[in-house]
Structures are given as C-alpha cells and as structure tokens.
Design a protein around this motif. Structure first.
Motif, mmCIF file in Angstrom:
data_model
loop_
_atom_site.group_PDB
_atom_site.id
_atom_site.type_symbol
_atom_site.label_atom_id
_atom_site.label_comp_id
_atom_site.label_asym_id
_atom_site.label_seq_id
_atom_site.Cartn_x
_atom_site.Cartn_y
_atom_site.Cartn_z
ATOM 1 N N ASP A 174 0.596 -1.397 0.238
ATOM 2 C CA ASP A 174 -0.007 -0.040 -0.076
ATOM 3 C C ASP A 174 0.978 1.263 -0.034
ATOM 4 O O ASP A 174 0.398 2.357 0.463
ATOM 5 C CB ASP A 174 -1.028 0.072 1.241
ATOM 6 N N SER A 175 2.109 1.134 -0.533
ATOM 7 C CA SER A 175 2.738 2.395 -0.596
ATOM 8 C C SER A 175 2.374 3.299 -1.995
ATOM 9 O O SER A 175 2.465 3.025 -3.059
ATOM 10 C CB SER A 175 4.217 2.292 -0.924
ATOM 11 N N LEU A 176 1.652 4.350 -1.610
ATOM 12 C CA LEU A 176 0.909 5.213 -2.630
ATOM 13 C C LEU A 176 2.056 5.909 -3.480
ATOM 14 O O LEU A 176 1.864 6.140 -4.847
ATOM 15 C CB LEU A 176 0.351 6.290 -2.057
ATOM 16 N N ARG A 177 3.225 6.328 -2.924
ATOM 17 C CA ARG A 177 4.331 6.821 -3.740
ATOM 18 C C ARG A 177 5.064 5.881 -4.822
ATOM 19 O O ARG A 177 5.045 6.119 -5.941
ATOM 20 C CB ARG A 177 5.484 7.603 -3.074
ATOM 21 N N ILE A 178 5.289 4.609 -4.460
ATOM 22 C CA ILE A 178 5.815 3.734 -5.026
ATOM 23 C C ILE A 178 4.927 3.079 -6.395
ATOM 24 O O ILE A 178 5.162 3.029 -7.525
ATOM 25 C CB ILE A 178 6.031 2.405 -4.457
ATOM 26 N N ALA A 179 3.658 3.033 -6.063
ATOM 27 C CA ALA A 179 2.395 2.765 -6.970
ATOM 28 C C ALA A 179 2.476 3.832 -7.917
ATOM 29 O O ALA A 179 2.383 3.533 -9.062
ATOM 30 C CB ALA A 179 1.184 2.334 -6.301
ATOM 31 N N LEU A 180 2.486 4.845 -7.627
ATOM 32 C CA LEU A 180 2.300 5.992 -8.609
ATOM 33 C C LEU A 180 3.687 6.064 -9.697
ATOM 34 O O LEU A 180 3.346 6.540 -10.721
ATOM 35 C CB LEU A 180 2.142 7.367 -7.927
ATOM 36 N N ALA A 181 4.682 5.627 -8.845
ATOM 37 C CA ALA A 181 5.998 5.956 -9.746
ATOM 38 C C ALA A 181 6.067 4.867 -10.694
ATOM 39 O O ALA A 181 6.777 4.982 -11.796
ATOM 40 C CB ALA A 181 7.106 5.632 -8.691
ATOM 41 N N PHE A 182 5.098 3.849 -10.893
ATOM 42 C CA PHE A 182 5.106 2.927 -11.766
ATOM 43 C C PHE A 182 4.677 3.610 -12.943
ATOM 44 O O PHE A 182 4.806 3.095 -14.183
ATOM 45 C CB PHE A 182 4.103 1.687 -11.489
ATOM 46 N N PHE A 183 3.840 4.908 -13.218
ATOM 47 C CA PHE A 183 3.533 5.426 -14.087
ATOM 48 C C PHE A 183 4.310 6.418 -14.679
ATOM 49 O O PHE A 183 4.194 6.834 -15.794
ATOM 50 C CB PHE A 183 1.912 5.976 -13.839
ATOM 51 N N VAL A 184 5.426 6.855 -14.156
ATOM 52 C CA VAL A 184 6.427 7.696 -14.696
ATOM 53 C C VAL A 184 6.951 7.179 -16.104
ATOM 54 O O VAL A 184 7.022 7.860 -17.036
ATOM 55 C CB VAL A 184 7.379 8.124 -13.588
ATOM 56 N N PRO A 185 7.336 5.875 -16.099
ATOM 57 C CA PRO A 185 8.120 5.411 -17.390
ATOM 58 C C PRO A 185 6.859 5.285 -18.260
ATOM 59 O O PRO A 185 7.354 5.252 -19.460
ATOM 60 C CB PRO A 185 8.754 3.997 -16.857
ATOM 61 N N LEU A 186 5.879 4.793 -17.798
ATOM 62 C CA LEU A 186 4.748 4.534 -18.990
ATOM 63 C C LEU A 186 4.357 6.003 -19.655
ATOM 64 O O LEU A 186 4.101 6.122 -20.861
ATOM 65 C CB LEU A 186 3.391 3.969 -18.374
ATOM 66 N N ALA A 187 4.227 6.953 -18.975
ATOM 67 C CA ALA A 187 3.921 8.228 -19.225
ATOM 68 C C ALA A 187 5.203 8.774 -20.341
ATOM 69 O O ALA A 187 4.928 9.518 -21.338
ATOM 70 C CB ALA A 187 3.701 9.369 -18.063
ATOM 71 N N ALA A 188 6.324 8.358 -19.802
ATOM 72 C CA ALA A 188 7.709 9.014 -20.790
ATOM 73 C C ALA A 188 7.374 8.339 -22.042
ATOM 74 O O ALA A 188 7.660 8.800 -23.015
ATOM 75 C CB ALA A 188 8.910 8.603 -20.131
ATOM 76 N N VAL A 189 7.204 7.010 -22.137
ATOM 77 C CA VAL A 189 7.015 6.216 -23.517
ATOM 78 C C VAL A 189 6.021 6.785 -24.091
ATOM 79 O O VAL A 189 6.157 7.151 -25.352
ATOM 80 C CB VAL A 189 6.722 4.704 -23.070
ATOM 81 N N GLY A 190 4.772 7.225 -23.751
ATOM 82 C CA GLY A 190 3.898 7.680 -24.450
ATOM 83 C C GLY A 190 4.178 9.044 -24.873
ATOM 84 O O GLY A 190 3.872 9.586 -26.141
ATOM 85 N N SER A 191 4.671 9.934 -24.121
ATOM 86 C CA SER A 191 5.224 11.316 -24.471
ATOM 87 C C SER A 191 6.258 11.095 -25.732
ATOM 88 O O SER A 191 6.139 12.058 -26.867
ATOM 89 C CB SER A 191 5.922 11.968 -23.500
ATOM 90 N N VAL A 192 7.264 10.052 -25.466
ATOM 91 C CA VAL A 192 8.244 10.055 -26.598
ATOM 92 C C VAL A 192 7.506 9.656 -27.978
ATOM 93 O O VAL A 192 7.672 10.179 -29.230
ATOM 94 C CB VAL A 192 9.348 9.122 -26.310
ATOM 95 N N LEU A 193 6.587 8.908 -27.665
ATOM 96 C CA LEU A 193 5.903 8.304 -29.189
ATOM 97 C C LEU A 193 5.233 9.242 -29.730
ATOM 98 O O LEU A 193 5.097 9.548 -31.100
ATOM 99 C CB LEU A 193 4.975 7.159 -28.840
#
Length: 408
Positions: A174-193
C-alpha cells in the motif's frame, strides 16, 4: 443480425487500411492510452497522498483539485484563443507530463503538491484536446468512428490503469508513492511516441476569424450546445468519484487503497464496454435517447453510492456509473463533429475541455465543503441535482440530423 453486420463492416474497413495508416492509428491509440492511464492514476492517487501522507483535510483536497481544474481551464482557453494549432505547444505538453507525475510522487508538502498538479494540469490541458482533434484525421477512418475509437482507447486505458496501480499497491504494501511511480516510465514512453509520430503533423489552418467569433458560431449550433450539456450532466458526479470515491471507501468501509483502485477498474471496464458498443453499433439519430438514459443511470448511480451499506454495493454503483461515463463523451464528440467544420474542430474540442475543466474548477472545492458539512455519503446524494439540471435541455427538445445518417 444487424449488429453482426455492423461488426463485420467495421472489420472489413479496418482490413482495407494501408500499413502506414494502421501504424499511425495504432501509435495514436497507444499514446492516448498511456497518457490517459497515467493522468488518471495521478488524479485518483493525489487525494490519498494528501489525505494519508500529508494529513490534508477533505476541503483542502477539494481546493487542490480546484486549482488543477482552474489551470486546465486557463490552458484550454489559451489553446482555443490562438489561431490554428501549434505542434510545438503539443510537444511541450508531452514533455512536461511525465515530470508532473514525478513531482507528485516526491511531494512532501502542501506547496509541492500544488506545484505538481499545476504541471499536470497545464500539460493535460494542452495534450488531451489535441489528441481528441487528431481522432478526426486518422487516415481513411471516418471522423465520427475515429472519435469513438479515441474514447474506447481512453476507457480501455482507464480500466487497465487502476489494475496496474492496484497490483503495485499490493506488491508495495500500500505504498502510494511507489505505486504512482510505476506510471512515470509509462507516461515517458507515451510522450516519446507522441513527439516522434504525432508531433510532426502540420499546424491546422486558421479560419481567420477571432476566437470570440469562432466560439459564437459554434454555440449557435444546437448540436454543439447539446454536446456541452452532455458533458456537463455527468461531470459533477465524475469529479466526486475521482476525488472522493476512494476516501469514502476508506472511511466508510475500511477499504484499502488497492480495493479502491479495483472498484475504479469496474467503473472504467463498464465504460470501455459501453464505448465498444457505440463503436460497433451506430446510434444513428438516437443520440438524445442514449443521453437521456445516461442521465437517468447517473442519478441512480450516485444515489446508490450515497446509500451503499457495504463495499459490494459500492462496487455495483461504480459499475453502473461506468455506463454513462462511457456514453456521454463519445456522443458529445459526435455532436461536435456534426456541428463544426474541420478548421473548427480544435477550437470545439478546447471548448468542450474547458467545459469539463470549469466544473473541475468549481466542483471539487464545493464538493469538499459539502463533504465536510454533511458527510461524504450525503454529498454523493446531492450530486444528482446538477445532473438533473444539465440534462433538462436534452429532455425538452429533440435532435435530428439533417441527413438522417448514422452518427458513428
């Protein structure tokens, strides 16, 4: 039989597309999905970060969400006011977005929380209207079917995103910060594409008229006004769900953050199914009938949330509310496509985004005050009132297309 023929025709049209068109469409849908999934993760996790980690009260969380909505509205108004559309602004929004999520992950004070959501709000206010407008220019796919495909991608990403976050929450205890951090690389991939494949399109030509004149011309069209009302009738309940649904589940049922994300998954999964039905089963000239039904289901859903006596009923209500969530946006985009010329689409989408943004601006703070004054359960019951008000124009005049052609 008609539904089978509709699906077969859709598949046949898909197979007729060239390889380059399929690649552009696939890239567009991937960028849309990654962006929206990451944005939703930030929107639903921000209240829990504020409440659980920073000790912020519900009224303050409502204020933060109001600031988010306000920054989005200002950005939408700016985009709607410029002549044409700038790919450089679009690229800037894509670049800023993953940094906004990263800033939210590392927010440890109230001011840091506000700074992170400002970055997310501005980038979202730039990128989402641009992606919506791009749905009308996907190769040989019709603009209306492209609009529904866009919303299907949104719903699919919103159904999968909470599952990813729920899994991350369980894995991280239940670590909110770690869970949200999973989306940083996903957002980065979407931005690059998005930058590599979608950020190279030419700016759209301007009609030469002022922003005020362009908005006036659009609002003279009944279809466009109906599109605005269609979005507004659902937005207050949606703001309540996103900002206070997890807190209600936590405080009333003792539910974990992972359970809240799983409940949201049922919400967005049903939304995805609703939009898939629209994609393969055209509504023809029955937009108003579908939108009236969406309004009725919204009222029923918020009443069930307010009266829910167990977590099971909460999940049922989330699923029920997913139906109008799935219907209102694609039907609003269809109405926009019927009322706007190609050079007005970017402006029209920015106005629609500003409409939801204005409610996101005023809604969270008011909803937070209602929650603090009467309790979260009563607040959800009160969310039926704006839905009733905004749906009145849809119930008291009828919509017919000029040609009687399908809207999808």
């Amino acid at each position: 039989m008609n539904e089978t023929r509709g699906i077969a025709a859709s598949v046949r049209r898909l197979l007729e597309l060239s390889g380059q068109e399929l690649f552009i469409i696939a890239t567009y849908l991937i960028v849309t999905g990654l962006f929206r999934a990451s944005q939703n993760a930030a929107q639903t996790t921000m209240p829990l970060i504020g409440h659980d980690l920073l000790g912020i009260g519900v009224s303050q969380i409502g204020l933060v969400a109001t600031i988010w909505g306000g920054a989005s509205v200002v950005t939408n108004i700016f985009i709607a006011s410029i002549r044409g559309s700038s790919r450089y602004i679009f690229v800037g929004g894509l670049i800023a977005f993953p940094f906004g999520i990263l800033a939210l992950v590392f927010s440890h004070t109230y001011l840091q929380l506000i700074a992170s959501i400002l970055l997310l709000a501005i980038s979202g206010g730039i990128v989402m209207p641009a992606l919506a407008s791009s749905s009308a220019t996907l190769g040989s796919v019709s603009s209306k079917r492209g609009a529904v495909a866009f919303t299907v991608a949104l719903s699919l990403s919103l159904a999968i995103g909470p599952l990813i976050e729920a899994g991350a929450l369980r894995a991280s205890h239940d670590s909110l910060r770690i869970a949200l951090a999973f989306f940083v690389p996903l957002a980065a991939v979407g931005s690059v594409l998005g930058i590599l494949k979608l950020g190279r399109t030419k700016d759209q030509p301007s009609s030469g008229s002022s922003a005020g004149q362009r908005a006036y011309v659009l609002f003279r069209q009944r279809d466009f006004r109906d599109a605005v009302f269609s979005l507004a009738l659902y937005q207050f309940p949606f703001v309540a769900i996103i900002n206070f649904g997890a807190i209600l589940a936590r405080t009333r049922f003792g539910a974990s953050a992972a359970f809240s994300q799983e409940a949201l998954t049922s919400f967005f999964l049903v939304s995805f199914i609703s939009r898939a039905v629209l994609l393969f089963h055209p509504t023809k000239n029955r937009d108003k009938t579908w939108l009236r039904g969406a309004a009725i289901l919204t009222i029923l859903g918020v009443v069930i949330v307010g009266l829910a006596g167990s977590s099971l009923w909460f999940v049922v209500a989330m699923g029920l509310l997913g139906i109008p969530h799935g219907l209102t946006y694609p039907l609003a985009l269809n109405l926009l496509n019927e009322s706007a010329t190609p050079d007005q689409l970017a402006k029209g989408n920015s106005i629609l985004s500003a409409t939801t943004g204005l409610i996101s601006l005023t809604g969270p703070f008011v909803i937070g005050l209602l929650s603090a004054s009467f309790g979260i359960s009563t607040m959800f019951l009160l969310m039926a009132l704006p839905t009733i008000g905004f749906s009145m124009p849809l119930f008291f005049h009828h919509h017919k297309t000029a040609s009687g052609a399908p809207v999808l």
